[in-house]
Design a protein around this motif. Structure first.
Motif, PDB file in Angstrom:
ATOM      1  N   PRO A 375       0.766  -1.280  -0.001  1.00 53.20           N
ATOM      2  CA  PRO A 375      -0.020  -0.073   0.083  1.00 53.20           C
ATOM      3  C   PRO A 375       0.696   1.227  -0.081  1.00 53.20           C
ATOM      4  O   PRO A 375       2.053   1.213   0.522  1.00 53.20           O
ATOM      5  CB  PRO A 375      -0.869  -0.252   1.166  1.00 53.20           C
ATOM      6  CG  PRO A 375      -0.129  -1.092   2.043  1.00 53.20           C
ATOM      7  CD  PRO A 375       0.595  -1.894   1.291  1.00 53.20           C
ATOM      8  N   MET A 376       0.140   2.309  -0.534  1.00 54.65           N
ATOM      9  CA  MET A 376       1.163   3.527  -0.651  1.00 54.65           C
ATOM     10  C   MET A 376       1.649   4.088   0.475  1.00 54.65           C
ATOM     11  O   MET A 376       3.056   4.354   0.574  1.00 54.65           O
ATOM     12  CB  MET A 376      -0.029   4.730  -1.117  1.00 54.65           C
ATOM     13  CG  MET A 376       0.754   5.872  -1.675  1.00 54.65           C
ATOM     14  SD  MET A 376      -0.823   7.122  -1.723  1.00 54.65           S
ATOM     15  CE  MET A 376      -0.899   7.723  -3.421  1.00 54.65           C
ATOM     16  N   ARG A 377       0.981   4.036   1.555  1.00 52.10           N
ATOM     17  CA  ARG A 377       1.448   4.962   2.787  1.00 52.10           C
ATOM     18  C   ARG A 377       2.554   4.027   3.319  1.00 52.10           C
ATOM     19  O   ARG A 377       3.522   4.632   3.559  1.00 52.10           O
ATOM     20  CB  ARG A 377       0.318   4.581   4.152  1.00 52.10           C
ATOM     21  CG  ARG A 377       0.867   5.572   5.049  1.00 52.10           C
ATOM     22  CD  ARG A 377      -0.202   5.310   6.156  1.00 52.10           C
ATOM     23  NE  ARG A 377       0.319   5.180   7.522  1.00 52.10           N
ATOM     24  CZ  ARG A 377      -0.673   5.058   8.606  1.00 52.10           C
ATOM     25  NH1 ARG A 377      -1.907   5.623   8.369  1.00 52.10           N
ATOM     26  NH2 ARG A 377      -0.089   4.930   9.696  1.00 52.10           N
ATOM     27  N   PRO A 438      -6.988   8.315  -3.569  1.00 49.52           N
ATOM     28  CA  PRO A 438      -6.276   6.990  -3.424  1.00 49.52           C
ATOM     29  C   PRO A 438      -6.474   6.452  -2.078  1.00 49.52           C
ATOM     30  O   PRO A 438      -6.340   7.037  -1.083  1.00 49.52           O
ATOM     31  CB  PRO A 438      -4.786   7.529  -3.654  1.00 49.52           C
ATOM     32  CG  PRO A 438      -4.848   9.092  -3.426  1.00 49.52           C
ATOM     33  CD  PRO A 438      -6.412   9.558  -3.408  1.00 49.52           C
ATOM     34  N   THR A 439      -7.215   5.274  -2.166  1.00 48.52           N
ATOM     35  CA  THR A 439      -7.350   4.405  -1.002  1.00 48.52           C
ATOM     36  C   THR A 439      -6.944   3.228  -1.189  1.00 48.52           C
ATOM     37  O   THR A 439      -6.830   2.586  -2.502  1.00 48.52           O
ATOM     38  CB  THR A 439      -8.685   4.397  -0.360  1.00 48.52           C
ATOM     39  OG1 THR A 439      -9.310   3.571  -1.397  1.00 48.52           O
ATOM     40  CG2 THR A 439      -9.366   5.778  -0.275  1.00 48.52           C
ATOM     41  N   ALA A 440      -6.501   2.450  -0.019  1.00 52.18           N
ATOM     42  CA  ALA A 440      -5.959   0.938  -0.416  1.00 52.18           C
ATOM     43  C   ALA A 440      -7.462   0.114  -0.457  1.00 52.18           C
ATOM     44  O   ALA A 440      -7.487  -0.891  -1.482  1.00 52.18           O
ATOM     45  CB  ALA A 440      -5.616   0.257   0.924  1.00 52.18           C
ATOM     46  N   SER A 441      -8.514   0.494  -0.103  1.00 46.74           N
ATOM     47  CA  SER A 441      -9.719  -0.295  -0.071  1.00 46.74           C
ATOM     48  C   SER A 441     -10.515  -0.178  -1.488  1.00 46.74           C
ATOM     49  O   SER A 441     -11.413  -0.862  -1.729  1.00 46.74           O
ATOM     50  CB  SER A 441     -10.682   0.116   0.673  1.00 46.74           C
ATOM     51  OG  SER A 441     -11.135   1.646   1.012  1.00 46.74           O
ATOM     52  N   GLU A 442      -9.730   0.935  -2.452  1.00 47.02           N
ATOM     53  CA  GLU A 442     -10.447   0.995  -3.843  1.00 47.02           C
ATOM     54  C   GLU A 442     -10.329  -0.412  -4.425  1.00 47.02           C
ATOM     55  O   GLU A 442     -11.100  -0.656  -5.572  1.00 47.02           O
ATOM     56  CB  GLU A 442      -9.921   2.052  -4.387  1.00 47.02           C
ATOM     57  CG  GLU A 442      -8.395   2.035  -4.767  1.00 47.02           C
ATOM     58  CD  GLU A 442      -8.216   3.168  -5.662  1.00 47.02           C
ATOM     59  OE1 GLU A 442      -8.411   3.432  -6.516  1.00 47.02           O
ATOM     60  OE2 GLU A 442      -7.138   3.904  -4.721  1.00 47.02           O
ATOM     61  N   GLU A 443      -8.954  -1.247  -3.883  1.00 46.96           N
ATOM     62  CA  GLU A 443      -9.045  -2.598  -4.799  1.00 46.96           C
ATOM     63  C   GLU A 443     -10.403  -3.344  -4.725  1.00 46.96           C
ATOM     64  O   GLU A 443     -10.590  -4.148  -5.411  1.00 46.96           O
ATOM     65  CB  GLU A 443      -8.051  -3.284  -3.867  1.00 46.96           C
ATOM     66  CG  GLU A 443      -6.487  -2.521  -4.275  1.00 46.96           C
ATOM     67  CD  GLU A 443      -6.010  -2.757  -5.457  1.00 46.96           C
ATOM     68  OE1 GLU A 443      -6.426  -3.838  -6.289  1.00 46.96           O
ATOM     69  OE2 GLU A 443      -5.319  -1.736  -6.180  1.00 46.96           O
ATOM     70  N   LEU A 444     -11.196  -3.180  -3.748  1.00 57.24           N
ATOM     71  CA  LEU A 444     -12.300  -4.035  -3.487  1.00 57.24           C
ATOM     72  C   LEU A 444     -13.145  -3.731  -4.555  1.00 57.24           C
ATOM     73  O   LEU A 444     -14.158  -4.794  -4.927  1.00 57.24           O
ATOM     74  CB  LEU A 444     -13.169  -3.728  -2.338  1.00 57.24           C
ATOM     75  CG  LEU A 444     -12.688  -4.345  -1.067  1.00 57.24           C
ATOM     76  CD1 LEU A 444     -13.637  -3.744   0.077  1.00 57.24           C
ATOM     77  CD2 LEU A 444     -12.650  -5.887  -1.060  1.00 57.24           C
ATOM     78  N   VAL A 445     -13.316  -2.738  -5.230  1.00 56.47           N
ATOM     79  CA  VAL A 445     -14.182  -2.646  -6.673  1.00 56.47           C
ATOM     80  C   VAL A 445     -13.579  -2.484  -7.908  1.00 56.47           C
ATOM     81  O   VAL A 445     -14.140  -1.900  -8.996  1.00 56.47           O
ATOM     82  CB  VAL A 445     -14.861  -1.125  -6.118  1.00 56.47           C
ATOM     83  CG1 VAL A 445     -15.858  -1.252  -4.896  1.00 56.47           C
ATOM     84  CG2 VAL A 445     -14.011  -0.019  -6.011  1.00 56.47           C
TER      85      VAL A 445
END
Ligand SMILES: Cc1cc2nc3c(=O)[nH]c(=O)nc-3n(C[C@H](O)[C@H](O)[C@H](O)COP(=O)(O)OP(=O)(O)OC[C@H]3O[C@@H](n4cnc5c(N)ncnc54)[C@H](O)[C@@H]3O)c2cc1C
Ligand SMILES: NC(=O)c1ccc[n+]([C@@H]2O[C@H](COP(=O)([O-])OP(=O)(O)OC[C@H]3O[C@@H](n4cnc5c(N)ncnc54)[C@H](O)[C@@H]3O)[C@@H](O)[C@H]2O)c1
Length: 461
Positions: A375-377, A438-445
């Motif tokens: 993840p980015m962070r 940008p989020t990590a959870s965007e992978e879900l969609v």
């Protein structure tokens, strides 16, 4: 026949207080509740709450390390003030206990702060000898930690003890690979304790998705926990301030503290159940039907004492449903099939809802949408930790059967993913959702291509 109360609740934990409050305040029932220890029960006094606050405290060194990667060259945590933290922690627990007590009193529940046992199908006996009759009895006594049956087990501590330590041990052993062992290993390690974790299996967190388990196992080692797999203790000996542990591979080691996190058992011993026809399961749990009713019509049971899904929100839901059903004429069952949960490890949590990949494959065909990535962070800061997102989809109906996340604040993410999954959402519903970037959870969609299309060719677990 007249009774002293409509309902007598035994146990002031998550399930008991909810049932008592709803029955009394919403449905006007005459309710009493007995609690032998402190109001709020395991979750509030010696479980979820103090554990999560300690997880927050234990996160500091990892945050300092991450911030160094963002240019804060001398970011450091300094010394951890355990006595100061513990005083503040217990003040918070006292505050919460008072909130639970006043919640009951305001609802009109009569509180008896003493142990209760069952004298007959409609009578409860308090520790001071008083007898109280009730039309209904609700058993909500929870569970208790189990020590393995090995010589010297009495020298080991249990999870309750962590929150009461006078000082932190220099070197500690955690035995077990479940929720408590993994969370406590994370806490002790984060607070600067040399932490060893011994688990008899080949990866921690049995029952979770295998890929998530492997990532969690690797993370414990990465943060500095000395994780020893495939071993179990066979005896404990106390030598002065130290506990010497012998393992089944013949090795020995010594620790300032040894914690057993080897499971919990329903607390039904010496509850007077021999005076009733309440049927127990082999492990001592009260056998109940889908309405939480025991084999005795006037006696119901909710929460960990029934050993269904041993989590606070489940106990609360069971208690609430019981009150609605019995006192509100609103029959409500609890669906135990889809219950999200999270293991609060650091830096990444493991969170899950629905079927694991292994369970989905055992059930039949499944499309696996899975990705691991940095993840980015934390990636920018130089961490090599990989996050995991996984959706399991029924290829015939397109329904999402399960979701598993290993990543920062995965518990927060799974709570939100659990809503559409509980509603029966399809993969197309997930795909139709525009990402937050940008989020990590965007992978879900955004996972479009299945990483595997399993068509019943034998499974890999
Ligand atoms: C360390 C730890 C961490 C946890 N973390 C989480 C978490 O993060 N999330 C989560 O969802 N769950 C967590 N849990 C599980 C959660 O705490 C339990 O599932 C939940 O508390 C069960 O509620 P309950 O009402 O069944 O029982 P309890 O909360 O255990 O309440 C039972 C109460 O009954 C009282 N009692 C027992 N016998 C009698 C008697 N004869 N007379 C009078 N009183 C009696 C006890 O003193 C106790 O207060 C954790 C548990 C532990 C141990
Ligand atoms: N984050 C959360 O939601 C959370 C956190 C803590 C606890 N809980 C609840 O509390 C329950 C109890 O937690 P737990 O971690 O004690 O139980 P657990 O059942 O999750 O894990 C018990 C562990 O001990 C091991 N074990 C059992 N007997 C052993 C022996 N003789 N020698 C060596 N290892 C042994 C098991 O293999 C397992 O790894 C959980 O199942 C969960 O329902 C939830």
């Amino acid at each position: 026949m007249t009774f002293d109360y409509d309902l007598f609740v035994i146990g002031g934990g998550s399930g008991g207080v909810r049932a008592a409050r709803i029955a009394a305040s919403q449905y006007g029932a005459r309710v009493a509740l007995a609690e032998e220890s402190r109001m709020g029960g395991t979750c509030v006094i010696r479980g979820c709450v103090p554990k999560k606050l300690m997880i927050f405290a234990a996160t500091a060194p990892l945050m300092a390390q991450e911030m160094q990667g963002y240019g804060w060259q001398s970011a450091a945590t300094g010394d951890f003030d355990w006595p100061g933290f513990r005083t503040k922690l217990h003040a918070e627990l006292d505050r919460l206990e008072a909130v639970y007590t006043s919640g009951q009193q305001n609802a009109g529940v009569d509180l008896f702060m003493q142990r209760a046992t069952i004298a007959d199908h409609h009578t409860v006996e308090l520790a001071d000898g008083t007898l109280k009759t009730a039309k209904h009895i609700l058993i909500a006594v929870g569970g208790r930690p189990v020590r393995p049956d090995i010589p010297g087990a009495e020298h080991g501590l249990i999870s309750d003890d962590l929150f009461l330590l006078d000082r932190l041990p220099r070197r500690a052993l955690l035995i077990g690979g479940g929720f408590i062992a993994c969370e406590f290993a994370t806490i002790l390690n984060g607070l600067g304790v040399q932490t060893v974790q011994a688990y008899r299996g080949d990866a921690v967190l049995r029952g979770f998705d295998r890929q998530g388990r492997d990532l969690a196992t690797a993370q414990l080692r990465d943060i500095g926990v000395d994780l020893r797999l495939g071993i179990s203790p066979t005896r404990l000996d106390q030598e002065g301030d130290q506990t010497v542990v012998t393992f089944d591979d013949g090795s020995t080691d010594r620790f300032d503290a040894v914690f057993f996190a080897t499971g919990r058992a329903p607390y039904t011993k010496e509850l007077g159940l021999e005076n009733t026809e309440v049927r127990l399961q082999k492990n001592g749990a009260i056998a109940v039907d889908e309405w939480s009713q025991s084999s005795v019509p006037s006696i119901f049971a909710v929460g960990d004492v029934t050993d269904r899904v041993n989590l606070t929100p489940v106990a609360i839901r069971e208690g609430h449903s019981y009150a609605d059903t019995v006192f509100g004429a609103k029959p409500r069952k609890v669906n135990h099939d889809i219950v999200a949960s999270a293991v609060y490890m650091r830096p990444f949590e493991l969170a899950s809802v629905g079927l694991t990949e292994e369970q989905a494959k055992a059930r039949g065909d499944v499309d696996v949408f899975a990705t691991t990535f940095r993840p980015m962070r934390s990636g920018f800061a130089g961490s090599k930790e990989r996050m995991m997102m996984k959706l399991l989809v029924d290829p015939d109906t397109d329904k999402v059967l399960g979701c598993h996340i290993f990543g920062p604040e995965a518990g927060e993410m799974i709570q939100l993913a659990a809503i559409p999954i509980t509603m029966g959402a399809t993969k197309a519903d997930f795909d139709a959702t525009i990402a937050v970037h940008p989020t990590a959870s965007e992978e879900l969609v955004t996972m479009r291509q299945p990483s595997e299309q399993y068509r019943g060719q034998g499974g890999d677990d």
